[in-house]
Write a protein that holds these residues in place. Structure first.
Motif, PDB file in Angstrom:
ATOM      1  N   ARG A 164      22.102  30.927  80.082  1.00 51.54           N
ATOM      2  CA  ARG A 164      22.333  31.908  79.669  1.00 51.54           C
ATOM      3  C   ARG A 164      24.130  32.667  81.147  1.00 51.54           C
ATOM      4  O   ARG A 164      24.135  32.750  81.234  1.00 51.54           O
ATOM      5  CB  ARG A 164      21.767  33.197  79.188  1.00 51.54           C
ATOM      6  CG  ARG A 164      21.563  32.570  77.759  1.00 51.54           C
ATOM      7  CD  ARG A 164      20.335  32.812  77.265  1.00 51.54           C
ATOM      8  NE  ARG A 164      20.080  33.114  76.260  1.00 51.54           N
ATOM      9  CZ  ARG A 164      18.806  33.024  75.320  1.00 51.54           C
ATOM     10  NH1 ARG A 164      17.928  33.889  75.589  1.00 51.54           N
ATOM     11  NH2 ARG A 164      18.815  32.533  73.752  1.00 51.54           N
ATOM     12  N   ALA A 187      27.940  26.445  75.586  1.00 51.54           N
ATOM     13  CA  ALA A 187      27.334  26.641  74.261  1.00 51.54           C
ATOM     14  C   ALA A 187      26.310  25.740  73.931  1.00 51.54           C
ATOM     15  O   ALA A 187      25.408  26.479  72.973  1.00 51.54           O
ATOM     16  CB  ALA A 187      28.275  27.595  73.692  1.00 51.54           C
ATOM     17  N   ALA A 188      26.733  24.318  73.854  1.00 53.47           N
ATOM     18  CA  ALA A 188      26.046  23.771  73.114  1.00 53.47           C
ATOM     19  C   ALA A 188      24.735  23.086  74.018  1.00 53.47           C
ATOM     20  O   ALA A 188      23.747  22.941  72.810  1.00 53.47           O
ATOM     21  CB  ALA A 188      26.933  22.154  72.751  1.00 53.47           C
ATOM     22  N   SER A 237      22.779  26.535  73.223  1.00 53.94           N
ATOM     23  CA  SER A 237      22.225  26.328  71.123  1.00 53.94           C
ATOM     24  C   SER A 237      21.133  25.248  71.152  1.00 53.94           C
ATOM     25  O   SER A 237      20.522  25.132  70.635  1.00 53.94           O
ATOM     26  CB  SER A 237      23.105  26.105  70.649  1.00 53.94           C
ATOM     27  OG  SER A 237      22.691  25.560  68.894  1.00 53.94           O
ATOM     28  N   TRP A 238      20.888  23.906  72.042  1.00 54.79           N
ATOM     29  CA  TRP A 238      20.571  23.112  71.954  1.00 54.79           C
ATOM     30  C   TRP A 238      18.608  23.359  72.311  1.00 54.79           C
ATOM     31  O   TRP A 238      17.956  22.791  71.475  1.00 54.79           O
ATOM     32  CB  TRP A 238      20.825  21.431  73.032  1.00 54.79           C
ATOM     33  CG  TRP A 238      19.555  20.220  73.357  1.00 54.79           C
ATOM     34  CD1 TRP A 238      19.100  18.870  71.694  1.00 54.79           C
ATOM     35  CD2 TRP A 238      18.524  20.180  73.672  1.00 54.79           C
ATOM     36  NE1 TRP A 238      18.418  18.420  72.454  1.00 54.79           N
ATOM     37  CE2 TRP A 238      18.269  18.914  73.204  1.00 54.79           C
ATOM     38  CE3 TRP A 238      18.235  20.610  75.154  1.00 54.79           C
ATOM     39  CZ2 TRP A 238      16.978  18.167  74.491  1.00 54.79           C
ATOM     40  CZ3 TRP A 238      17.177  20.898  75.850  1.00 54.79           C
ATOM     41  CH2 TRP A 238      16.728  19.365  75.745  1.00 54.79           C
ATOM     42  N   GLU A 296      17.503  26.677  72.927  1.00 55.05           N
ATOM     43  CA  GLU A 296      16.932  27.048  71.736  1.00 55.05           C
ATOM     44  C   GLU A 296      16.347  26.915  70.812  1.00 55.05           C
ATOM     45  O   GLU A 296      15.241  27.464  70.301  1.00 55.05           O
ATOM     46  CB  GLU A 296      18.822  28.390  71.125  1.00 55.05           C
ATOM     47  CG  GLU A 296      18.930  28.983  71.881  1.00 55.05           C
ATOM     48  CD  GLU A 296      20.216  29.300  71.695  1.00 55.05           C
ATOM     49  OE1 GLU A 296      20.299  31.181  72.245  1.00 55.05           O
ATOM     50  OE2 GLU A 296      21.017  29.544  70.821  1.00 55.05           O
ATOM     51  N   THR A 297      17.056  25.873  69.937  1.00 57.56           N
ATOM     52  CA  THR A 297      16.703  24.506  69.097  1.00 57.56           C
ATOM     53  C   THR A 297      15.102  24.712  69.875  1.00 57.56           C
ATOM     54  O   THR A 297      14.379  24.233  68.817  1.00 57.56           O
ATOM     55  CB  THR A 297      17.706  24.443  68.307  1.00 57.56           C
ATOM     56  OG1 THR A 297      18.716  24.755  68.246  1.00 57.56           O
ATOM     57  CG2 THR A 297      16.626  23.296  67.452  1.00 57.56           C
TER      58      THR A 297
END
Length: 380
Positions: free
Chosen positions: A128, A160-161, A164-165, A167-168
């Motif tokens: 981030r 961003a990808a 996202s990965w 976070e998931t």
């Protein structure tokens, strides 16, 4: 001619744009956020300039006015040609990425859950911060040429990808409930130590290996235990990595049998036959067991691995009690079970003597060992 490294192609491309000296190259690299997508330190710029000059791809435009850093370089004809060819190749070539985090995830089943969550949380924070830095750099340079905008678009999309990965994955790690047979089947794995209790044991799945002889001295027994735990942890890792389902490796369990049950009271261990087992969740299929055995066998030789098998156990009605103390001190409890409790309650044997080892004998004093003694029974 030898191929260009990413750093060499980056610097050469900037000199194809226009002649520049070292400090100007550093300024442009910083302004355009080049370090977000290629490793190129300030000191590396001069190393790259020397390499390009020795290959005849760039040349100095004149004598430096005040030291090396003010020497201006420009691309030669051959430098422009190689830069164009390398740029075409860079636009079309798919470069595989080998993110180190993937190695971390592959090995994560061997870590405590808290360590995995902590590592992923730190990674998410760093991603981030990096994403914010790239956006800030882009904003400072606006408006940007089309090519520069495309570079920032790519950097932001990749970050961003990755965010996202992460976070998931982090959400999955924190939400994942580990299957633990001691909790799921609490009544079967937490009997009292003062009195016998009757339980109904459903069909349960295990990995198992058979043998005979004194467990304290038999090499076959030692090999069997090592093989069982190796396969059990291989199954745990495979389940988590391929199915997204984690579980706690169950305690070691043993089925003990003999033609004369009294040998368990007299402790004539050389006559004992045994089946050592570790419980498995019902989603562990037979082909997964075979794959786990093969995986462990590739890493370490153990003659017992070839004997590991899936095993389904149906015991039904059982009498059990928690024994606290040395294994050799089980005799009085077994004597009470065999010669008093069973006949007094109109019961008789209906299967192998079953022991569940809740303690790690390597780390627990003999007087504190906890072992469930279980006996399948039927009406006499």
């Amino acid at each position: 001619m030898a191929a260009l490294t990413d750093g060499e192609l980056t610097v050469l491309g900037l000199l194809v744009e226009q002649p520049r000296h070292g400090y100007e190259l550093e300024r442009v690299i910083e302004e355009r956020g080049v370090r977000a997508w290629t490793a190129l330190g300030f000191s590396s710029i001069y190393y790259v300039l020397d390499k390009l000059a020795k290959r005849g791809l760039i040349e100095a435009t004149g004598a430096p006015s005040s030291g090396k850093s003010r020497t201006t370089f420009r691309a030669t004809v051959s430098g422009r040609e190689l830069c164009a060819a390398a740029t075409r190749d860079a636009l079309t070539t798919l470069t595989p990425t080998h993110a180190r985090v993937l190695i971390g995830m592959a090995n994560s089943p061997g870590l405590p859950d808290a360590d995995v969550v902590t590592g992923l949380t730190k990674r998410l924070d760093a991603l981030r911060d990096q994403f914010a830095d790239v956006r800030a750099t882009r904003a400072r340079q606006a408006p940007l040429p089309t090519a520069a905008s495309a570079i920032f678009d790519y950097s932001e999309a990749m970050l961003a990808a990755d965010i996202s990965w992460t976070e998931t994955t982090l959400a999955r790690e924190t939400a994942m409930d580990k299957y633990d047979i001691k909790k799921v089947r609490r009544a079967l794995y937490s009997p009292p130590s003062k009195e016998f209790t009757v339980v109904d044991v459903p069909e349960l799945r295990y990995i198992a290996v058979d043998g005979r002889g004194d467990p304290n001295t038999s090499p076959a027994y030692a090999n069997a235990i090592e093989a069982l735990y190796g396969v059990a942890y291989a199954l745990k890792f495979a389940s988590k990595n391929t199915l997204g389902r984690d579980f706690v490796v169950g305690p070691l369990e043993g089925l003990w049998r003999a033609d004369d049950p009294s040998v368990f009271v007299t402790r004539r261990k050389e006559t004992w036959e045994w089946t050592m087992m570790i419980s498995q969740p019902d989603w562990i299929a037979d082909d997964m067991v075979k794959a786990a055995v093969d995986n462990v066998a590739r890493k370490k030789e153990n003659p017992a691995l070839g004997d590991i098998r899936p095993h389904t156990l149906v015991e039904g009605t059982c009498v059990q009690i928690l024994h606290i103390g040395s294994y050799d001190d089980e005799t009085p409890t077994l004597d009470r079970l065999h010669n008093h409790y069973l006949p007094d309650n109109g019961l008789t044997f209906n299967g192998d003597h079953h022991e569940i080892y809740l303690s790690d004998a390597r780390r627990t004093a003999p007087a504190k060992l906890k072992t469930i003694l279980r006996q399948p029974v039927k009406p006499a």
